[in-house]
Design a protein around this motif. Structure first.
Motif, PDB file in Angstrom:
ATOM      1  N   THR A  88       0.815  -1.033   0.123  1.00  0.00           N
ATOM      2  CA  THR A  88       0.049  -0.029   0.113  1.00  0.00           C
ATOM      3  C   THR A  88       0.831   1.217  -0.011  1.00  0.00           C
ATOM      4  N   SER A  92       0.529   3.929  -3.065  1.00  0.00           N
ATOM      5  CA  SER A  92       0.034   5.106  -2.574  1.00  0.00           C
ATOM      6  C   SER A  92       1.000   6.213  -3.253  1.00  0.00           C
ATOM      7  N   GLY A 143      -4.493  -0.556  -6.840  1.00  0.00           N
ATOM      8  CA  GLY A 143      -4.984   0.939  -7.017  1.00  0.00           C
ATOM      9  C   GLY A 143      -5.599   0.950  -8.163  1.00  0.00           C
ATOM     10  N   LYS A 147      -6.588   5.723  -6.275  1.00  0.00           N
ATOM     11  CA  LYS A 147      -5.509   5.837  -4.982  1.00  0.00           C
ATOM     12  C   LYS A 147      -6.462   5.811  -3.648  1.00  0.00           C
ATOM     13  N   ILE A 150      -8.104   1.487  -2.711  1.00  0.00           N
ATOM     14  CA  ILE A 150      -7.154   0.536  -2.905  1.00  0.00           C
ATOM     15  C   ILE A 150      -7.850  -0.578  -2.395  1.00  0.00           C
TER      16      ILE A 150
END
Ligand SMILES: O=c1[nH]c(=O)c2[nH]c(=O)[nH]c2[nH]1
Length: 322
Positions: A88, A92, A143, A147, A150
């Motif tokens: 993540t 991100s 994603g 974003k 997710i």
């Protein structure tokens, strides 16, 4: 330049990132050792097709991010949580990276037990390699939908758990034709090296931009719903089911025992969607001693076996929740 070819898929990253972490709570230490693989997908085509490296997060940087999070992540001790955090974080941070695939293999460091005043005590900072078995986690962080939307697809399991039973296994009534040499046996040795992988339904990970906010998404250990991705006892229970069913089933075949193990894991864990096993049948062949006048072939008299590494049977299946 060719009009005949196009890039139909691309994924890259770092494999075999070895990381060891010690967590110190006063004089009690906890350790984990992971082999980590991190692969990325996204708008990276031009790095392949136009020799344009401007879209490449260097695989060296991917390794460095792994070490960074191993230092700062509150989730480092639990591989499912750490893998989700790592994937993540990357998806991100980089706008053009849409998916991260994080695979973790955890090696077994178990605490050494030391006798103190006649009582066995787990040692605060000494460990031993407790077999070749590994705990495995595979996470896909997706994603693609944005974003702030997710999703994490998590699967976990075990590799290389070597087991053997010396009776309680038969193999009869299979197809007999002109290719059949194998005798029917009502009693045989059953040994396999268990690879188990179970998958959870996708979970939403948001909001992801600030890595600290992941703590909102990942519940504290004692708050995790039983049988969910975040329940760190799922692995131990799946391992116990595997061992107990293996031990207690009057096995008609590897296939039938496999199915019973998988069925039970699905029954016990509400959020598990599929259970897959890969079970090599590690044959132990009774040595023929009839030329010495010794019966070592009749199942009840078979005592000396030749372990045969290859070829082995290889039995796999995925069992899914209806
Ligand atoms: O449990 C078994 N399954 C098979 O499919 C098989 N085939 C074989 O030769 N031995 C065994 N054992």
């Amino acid at each position: 330049m060719s009009a005949l070819a196009y890039l139909s898929s691309a994924r890259y990253g770092k494999d075999a990132v070895r990381v060891f972490r010690v967590v110190r709570e006063r004089s009690t230490h906890t350790v984990v050792e992971y082999n980590v693989k991190v692969l990325l997908e996204g708008n990276i085509d031009i790095s392949y097709t136009k020799a344009d490296n401007s879209v490449i997060v260097a695989t060296d940087s991917i390794k460095n991010i792994t070490y960074y999070l191993a230092k700062v992540s509150p989730h480092i001790l639990i591989p499912e949580r750490f893998a989700v955090h790592l994937g993540t974080h990357i998806v991100s941070k980089y706008a053009h990276i849409h998916k991260a695939f994080v695979d973790i293999e955890q090696l077994r460091w178990s605490r050494i037990v030391v006798g103190k005043d006649g009582k066995p005590q787990p040692h605060p900072h000494s460990f031993f390699r407790d077999g070749e078995e590994k705990r495995t986690v595979k996470v896909q962080i997706d994603g693609t939908a944005g974003k702030d939307k997710i999703q994490a697809h998590v699967s976990a399991g075990i590799n290389d758990l070597l087991v053997l039973k010396s009776t309680g296994s038969s193999f009869t009534s299979f197809i007999r034709d002109e290719y059949t040499l194998l005798k029917e046996v009502d009693d045989r040795i059953f040994s396999t090296s268990v690879d188990l992988n179970y998958t959870f339904a996708p979970i939403n990970i948001s909001p992801p931009r600030d890595e600290k906010k992941l703590d909102i998404v990942i519940p504290a250990l004692d708050q995790a719903k039983s049988g969910s991705v975040w329940d760190s006892t799922v692995l131990d229970r799946a391992r116990t089911v595997t061992l107990e069913v293996f031990a207690e089933d009057e096995s008609a075949s590897v296939q039938a025992t496999l199915y019973k193990m998988a069925e039970k894991i699905i029954a016990e864990n509400a959020d598990i969607q599929t259970v897959s096993y890969a079970l090599p049948n590690k044959h132990y062949i009774p040595v023929d001693m009839s030329y010495m006048g010794l019966d070592n072939i009749t199942p009840a008299k078979a005592e000396v076996f030749q372990p045969v590494a290859a070829p082995s049977g290889f039995i796999t299946a995925t069992v899914s929740r209806k």
